[in-house]
Design an enzyme around this catalytic site. Structure first.
Site, PDB file in Angstrom:
ATOM      1  N   CYS A 249       0.851  -1.195   0.000  1.00 46.10           N
ATOM      2  CA  CYS A 249       0.000   0.000   0.000  1.00 46.10           C
ATOM      3  C   CYS A 249       0.889   1.249   0.000  1.00 46.10           C
ATOM      4  O   CYS A 249       1.997   1.238   0.536  1.00 46.10           O
ATOM      5  CB  CYS A 249      -0.907  -0.001   1.231  1.00 46.10           C
ATOM      6  SG  CYS A 249      -2.070   1.399   1.256  1.00 46.10           S
TER       7      CYS A 249
ATOM      8  N   ASP B 211       0.443   3.775   1.686  1.00 47.68           N
ATOM      9  CA  ASP B 211       0.422   4.377   3.024  1.00 47.68           C
ATOM     10  C   ASP B 211       1.840   4.666   3.532  1.00 47.68           C
ATOM     11  O   ASP B 211       2.697   3.787   3.544  1.00 47.68           O
ATOM     12  CB  ASP B 211      -0.288   3.409   3.984  1.00 47.68           C
ATOM     13  CG  ASP B 211      -0.645   4.066   5.302  1.00 47.68           C
ATOM     14  OD1 ASP B 211       0.272   4.558   5.992  1.00 47.68           O
ATOM     15  OD2 ASP B 211      -1.842   4.098   5.651  1.00 47.68           O
TER      16      ASP B 211
ATOM     17  N   ARG C 271       3.034   4.933   6.302  1.00 48.05           N
ATOM     18  CA  ARG C 271       3.472   4.236   7.527  1.00 48.05           C
ATOM     19  C   ARG C 271       3.955   2.810   7.270  1.00 48.05           C
ATOM     20  O   ARG C 271       4.294   2.094   8.206  1.00 48.05           O
ATOM     21  CB  ARG C 271       2.311   4.209   8.533  1.00 48.05           C
ATOM     22  CG  ARG C 271       1.862   5.592   8.972  1.00 48.05           C
ATOM     23  CD  ARG C 271       0.514   5.554   9.642  1.00 48.05           C
ATOM     24  NE  ARG C 271      -0.544   5.135   8.707  1.00 48.05           N
ATOM     25  CZ  ARG C 271      -1.827   5.007   9.045  1.00 48.05           C
ATOM     26  NH1 ARG C 271      -2.207   5.227  10.294  1.00 48.05           N
ATOM     27  NH2 ARG C 271      -2.721   4.642   8.153  1.00 48.05           N
TER      28      ARG C 271
ATOM     29  N   HIS D 220      -2.068  -3.840   5.085  1.00 53.33           N
ATOM     30  CA  HIS D 220      -1.852  -3.450   6.482  1.00 53.33           C
ATOM     31  C   HIS D 220      -3.184  -3.217   7.163  1.00 53.33           C
ATOM     32  O   HIS D 220      -4.136  -2.721   6.546  1.00 53.33           O
ATOM     33  CB  HIS D 220      -0.972  -2.193   6.569  1.00 53.33           C
ATOM     34  CG  HIS D 220      -1.602  -0.970   5.966  1.00 53.33           C
ATOM     35  ND1 HIS D 220      -2.191   0.008   6.729  1.00 53.33           N
ATOM     36  CD2 HIS D 220      -1.765  -0.585   4.678  1.00 53.33           C
ATOM     37  CE1 HIS D 220      -2.669   0.950   5.922  1.00 53.33           C
ATOM     38  NE2 HIS D 220      -2.434   0.619   4.673  1.00 53.33           N
TER      39      HIS D 220
ATOM     40  N   CYS E 286      -6.169  -0.151   6.961  1.00 50.96           N
ATOM     41  CA  CYS E 286      -5.973   0.465   5.635  1.00 50.96           C
ATOM     42  C   CYS E 286      -7.162   1.360   5.253  1.00 50.96           C
ATOM     43  O   CYS E 286      -8.307   0.902   5.186  1.00 50.96           O
ATOM     44  CB  CYS E 286      -5.782  -0.623   4.583  1.00 50.96           C
ATOM     45  SG  CYS E 286      -5.450   0.040   2.929  1.00 50.96           S
TER      46      CYS E 286
HETATM   47 CO    CO Z   1      -3.497   1.265   3.046  1.00 53.09          CO
END
Ligand code: CO
Length: 211
Positions: A43, A45, A47, A99, A102
């Protein structure tokens, strides 16, 4: 006072200097060849940085990231990365890593229109529909989302196996091994949820005979 983006450039200079101090050949070696054993599909993302959470160094992991770690058969970006990783870099493992928590999956479970991203997330609604009976029985909302996150990772691994790129590599080279993982934002731990060994048979409908 420096701008925030200038801090990135300063950090970069410091990092490059440190690398050379640790390993004087670091850049000259990597500038000539990369031979990663892993393709990471994760992803976007911020993090979930693929290399940091797996302790991999530059040169060890080939990375593709998009919202909600999707394997979409019409995505020329993903397909180019996949073909290059499998046929040129000859990776041995492909990891689809989602994750917990999400936002993309959460959005797909809801009914708010978010513009163009609706189209990107639509097939996650299909994954939800397939597993709806089980997911809807889970009382806690966060647990429901997290279960769909696991199912979505499994589905994307299966989507890899449906490509002629993977089927051809399995037939001719007995690789790569496919893995579905989910990373925990709360504890930093990766949970393996699914895997497919080279040559695994999928629904015959998706298998090509003339590879
Ligand atoms: Co995500």
């Amino acid at each position: 006072m420096i701008n925030v983006y200038e801090k990135l450039l300063l950090e970069n200079k410091a990092w490059a200097k440190e690398q050379v101090q640790i390993d004087p050949e670091f850049f000259s070696r990597l500038s000539h060849i990369q031979s990663p054993e892993f393709l990471w599909i994760g992803c976007s993302d911020s993090r979930v940085p693929a290399d940091k959470i797996t302790g991999t160094q530059p040169g060890e992991i080939f990375v593709h990231r998009n919202i909600a770690n999707m394997v979409v058969h019409t995505d020329i970006n993903l397909l180019s990365v996949l073909e290059y990783a499998v046929e040129v870099l000859k990776v041995k493992h492909i990891i689809v890593c989602g994750h917990y928590g999400c936002g993309g999956v959460k959005a797909a479970m809801g009914n708010q229109s978010l513009g163009i991203i609706n189209k990107w997330l639509r097939s996650i609604k299909d994954v939800y529909r397939i597993h709806r009976d089980e997911i809807d029985k889970i009382e806690n909302e966060e647990d429901r989302t997290n279960r769909l996150i696991e199912y979505n990772v499994m589905e994307q691994v299966m989507n890899l196996a449906k490509t002629s790129i993977i089927q051809r590599a399995w037939k001719n080279n007995q690789r790569p091994h496919l893995h579905g993982w989910v990373y925990g934002l709360n504890d930093g731990i990766i949970k393996p949820v699914y895997e497919m060994e080279p040559g695994t048979h999928i629904d015959h409908l998706y298998e090509y005979d003339n590879l």
